[in-house]
Design a protein around this motif. Structure first.
Motif, PDB file in Angstrom:
ATOM      1  N   HIS A 176      -9.494   2.339  -5.904  1.00  0.00           N
ATOM      2  CA  HIS A 176      -8.655   1.317  -5.272  1.00  0.00           C
ATOM      3  C   HIS A 176      -8.922  -0.053  -5.897  1.00  0.00           C
ATOM      4  N   GLU A 177     -10.192  -0.409  -6.055  1.00  0.00           N
ATOM      5  CA  GLU A 177     -10.527  -1.727  -6.613  1.00  0.00           C
ATOM      6  C   GLU A 177     -10.186  -1.800  -8.107  1.00  0.00           C
ATOM      7  N   LEU A 178     -10.355  -0.695  -8.822  1.00  0.00           N
ATOM      8  CA  LEU A 178      -9.953  -0.678 -10.233  1.00  0.00           C
ATOM      9  C   LEU A 178      -8.439  -0.845 -10.361  1.00  0.00           C
ATOM     10  N   PHE A 179      -7.691  -0.279  -9.419  1.00  0.00           N
ATOM     11  CA  PHE A 179      -6.233  -0.414  -9.407  1.00  0.00           C
ATOM     12  C   PHE A 179      -5.845  -1.884  -9.274  1.00  0.00           C
ATOM     13  N   GLY A 222      10.828  -0.060 -10.689  1.00  0.00           N
ATOM     14  CA  GLY A 222      11.928   0.879 -10.483  1.00  0.00           C
ATOM     15  C   GLY A 222      11.485   2.212  -9.938  1.00  0.00           C
ATOM     16  N   LEU A 223      10.267   2.273  -9.380  1.00  0.00           N
ATOM     17  CA  LEU A 223       9.733   3.528  -8.850  1.00  0.00           C
ATOM     18  C   LEU A 223       9.844   3.555  -7.330  1.00  0.00           C
ATOM     19  N   PRO A 224       9.941   4.749  -6.738  1.00  0.00           N
ATOM     20  CA  PRO A 224      10.101   4.844  -5.280  1.00  0.00           C
ATOM     21  C   PRO A 224       8.918   4.253  -4.528  1.00  0.00           C
ATOM     22  N   TYR A 225       9.170   3.867  -3.290  1.00  0.00           N
ATOM     23  CA  TYR A 225       8.097   3.437  -2.396  1.00  0.00           C
ATOM     24  C   TYR A 225       7.174   4.622  -2.144  1.00  0.00           C
ATOM     25  N   ASP A 226       5.866   4.372  -2.170  1.00  0.00           N
ATOM     26  CA  ASP A 226       4.906   5.464  -2.094  1.00  0.00           C
ATOM     27  C   ASP A 226       4.062   5.352  -0.830  1.00  0.00           C
ATOM     28  N   TYR A 227       4.456   6.097   0.210  1.00  0.00           N
ATOM     29  CA  TYR A 227       3.680   6.110   1.453  1.00  0.00           C
ATOM     30  C   TYR A 227       2.273   6.658   1.216  1.00  0.00           C
ATOM     31  N   ASN A 228       2.129   7.496   0.182  1.00  0.00           N
ATOM     32  CA  ASN A 228       0.863   8.182  -0.075  1.00  0.00           C
ATOM     33  C   ASN A 228      -0.003   7.463  -1.105  1.00  0.00           C
ATOM     34  N   SER A 229       0.369   6.243  -1.452  1.00  0.00           N
ATOM     35  CA  SER A 229      -0.360   5.520  -2.497  1.00  0.00           C
ATOM     36  C   SER A 229      -1.799   5.214  -2.084  1.00  0.00           C
ATOM     37  N   LEU A 230      -2.664   5.245  -3.075  1.00  0.00           N
ATOM     38  CA  LEU A 230      -4.039   4.799  -2.897  1.00  0.00           C
ATOM     39  C   LEU A 230      -4.081   3.337  -2.462  1.00  0.00           C
ATOM     40  N   MET A 231      -2.999   2.597  -2.740  1.00  0.00           N
ATOM     41  CA  MET A 231      -2.945   1.165  -2.455  1.00  0.00           C
ATOM     42  C   MET A 231      -2.218   0.849  -1.149  1.00  0.00           C
ATOM     43  N   HIS A 232      -1.972   1.853  -0.321  1.00  0.00           N
ATOM     44  CA  HIS A 232      -1.272   1.623   0.949  1.00  0.00           C
ATOM     45  C   HIS A 232      -2.282   1.416   2.072  1.00  0.00           C
TER      46      HIS A 232
END
Length: 504
Positions: A176-179, A222-232
């Motif tokens: 997460h922090e590297l992201f 241009g990418l979909p919204y990501d409910y499952n993102s590591l950044m959510h």
């Protein structure tokens, strides 16, 4: 019907107030069954990576926004004018991000960080490299109660990325922090978020509301919204009222949000698109699933593709349902390989293989497995389809000869156990397996405890009971053994030996 409606209404009310799944009955008589109403409890949400970070950052002296973003004095923490906060591309086409470690980190601490970096190297063109003489680099730092935090993107010069030794050295937190350090904000604050989530402002204290500020100029690629993102953020992040969510997905409020393990497939796509990594990469993180590939598709022009399975727990079981890789001497031009981990430096489970193969299964030693397909583009007649799931024990036997036994053999095998072993012979060889000892619970149709053996040259066979001196012999280019025991009556189990023999 009226009674059922009342029960449903009561269950929904309980769902919103008690904080646990509600068990209710549906149907009547013999047809009734118990079901759980969908619910995302605050206790489960507390296991999300972001909420762990929030807890660890409570006493951090660092000035932070959105829980873990270090603020810059010269400009906003989020804006990236002229794209000058991204790490530059090297001459070899990869993105080098140099780093150093604070002296406080132990050997194990450093290994935890570099292990978390590996998924970036496998799935993207990002390469975290030990600093030599680079002027711009990350410095991993830690002090007691300092928390987990990072700046957004490349700041320039020595750039702190803080990972407190007590708590922050979990793989998902490190990633997460590297992201953030690569230039990404929290998914729930991107410019189009109001189309996908509703912020429940009434459950967020005024002092915390700035953490939910929507970024009007975010680069969504241009990418979909990501409910499952590591950044959510989690569903209950920053809530001031127990059991009341601060983030609710729309239009379906029961969509799962947040992450407990690591990168999502869309996270990988974001990095590759932002940094123009021209790669064929797929991350599969569901407990089970399917994937396929066809090299004859118009968009395929040669190169390599990787599929990384990273399931929540247990061991990955992969089965190829169809498999044809265009033959070449030594499988040099086109091949498929499988690795026991998240990199091509991991132990090999299935060495370079090609041609037509049947009934190939592979079992990892952990929750990660990597599949590689490579082609020089000289012949595009290659395809495969595969499915994956999990098992609690078993493995892939890669030696030219060996032994496979039920758990605890020659003592009694444990109850309620499922194991899978896979044996795959190299091209030009055949497997010969001999059952030396066999004693499982006996039953009609082997309904309770059993061993199934599937061979590439024979149909599936199912065994239970006791075999004394009667030999059980099997052969084929691939063998898969599946053992099952129920909750009662355990026996010694089985012991078998195998070897590879050249077809000539």
């Amino acid at each position: 019907m009226a009674l059922v409606l009342k029960v449903v209404i009561l269950a929904v009310l309980l769902r919103g107030t008690l904080g646990f799944p509600v068990l209710m009955v549906r149907g009547g008589g013999e047809g009734r069954r118990w079901i759980y109403l969908p619910f995302h409890s605050q206790a489960e949400d507390d296991k999300m990576i972001f909420n762990k970070i929030l807890r660890l950052n409570r006493d951090s002296p660092q000035k932070l926004s959105e829980g873990d973003i270090a603020l810059r004095f010269s400009r906003s923490a989020w804006n990236c004018p002229g794209n000058n906060c991204y790490w530059p591309k090297s001459s070899d086409g990869t993105i080098h991000v140099p780093y150093t470690f604070s002296l406080v980190y132990s050997v194990d601490d450093r290994a935890a960080i570099t292990t978390a970096m590996q998924e970036f190297a496998t799935m993207t063109c990002i390469r975290f490299i030990p600093r030599m003489a680079e002027s711009n680099y990350l410095q991993f730092t830690s002090s007691p109660k300092s928390g987990c935090w990072s700046y957004i993107g490349m700041v320039g010069g020595v750039q702190a990325l803080n990972l407190e030794q007590e708590g922050c050295l979990e793989s998902g937190i490190i990633q997460h922090e590297l992201f953030h350090a690569l230039g990404f904000i929290h998914e729930n604050n991107r410019s189009d978020r109001d189309t996908f989530i509703q912020i429940q402002w009434q459950y967020i204290s005024e002092r915390d509301q700035y953490n939910f500020k929507r970024q009007t100029d975010s680069n969504n690629l241009g990418l979909p919204y990501d409910y499952n993102s590591l950044m959510h953020m989690g569903r209950y992040s920053y809530t001031n009222t127990s059991g009341m969510a601060t983030i609710v997905p729309i239009p379906d409020p029961d969509i799962f949000i947040g992450q407990r393990y690591g990168l999502s497939n869309l996270d990988v796509a974001k990095i590759n698109k932002l940094y123009k990594c021209n790669l064929c990469r797929t991350l599969l993180s569901d407990p089970s699933g399917r994937f396929s590939f066809n090299a004859s598709l118009p968009l395929w022009s040669g190169g390599s593709c990787l599929w990384l399975m990273r399931i929540p727990s247990e061991q990955v079981l992969l089965k190829f349902n169809t498999f044809y890789i265009q033959s070449s001497p030594g499988c040099f031009s086109n091949y498929l390989a499988v690795y026991d981990g998240d990199s091509m430096a991991s132990p090999v489970l299935l060495a370079r293989t090609c041609a037509l193969r049947k009934d190939i299964s592979v079992v990892a030693s952990s929750y990660k497995m990597l599949v590689e397909f490579s082609s020089d583009g000289s012949n595009a007649t290659s395809y495969f389809s595969a499915s994956y799931s999990s098992v609690i024990c078993g493995g892939t036997l890669t030696s030219s000869k060996g032994v496979v036994t039920s758990p605890n053999f020659p003592s009694e095998y444990p109850p309620s156990t499922d194991c899978t072993w896979a044996i795959n012979a190299p091209l030009g060889y055949k497997i010969y397996l001999s059952m030396n000892s066999f004693q499982l619970e006996d039953s009609t149709d082997c309904a309770y405890d059993y061993l199934t053996i599937s061979a590439s040259d024979d149909p599936l066979r199912k065994y239970c009971g006791y075999y004394g001196m009667l030999p059980l012999l099997f052969s084929g280019t691939s063998l898969t053994l599946k053992f099952h025991s129920d909750e009662v009556l355990q026996f010694r189990g089985f012991n078998a030996t195998y070897c590879f023999r050249h077809l000539n």
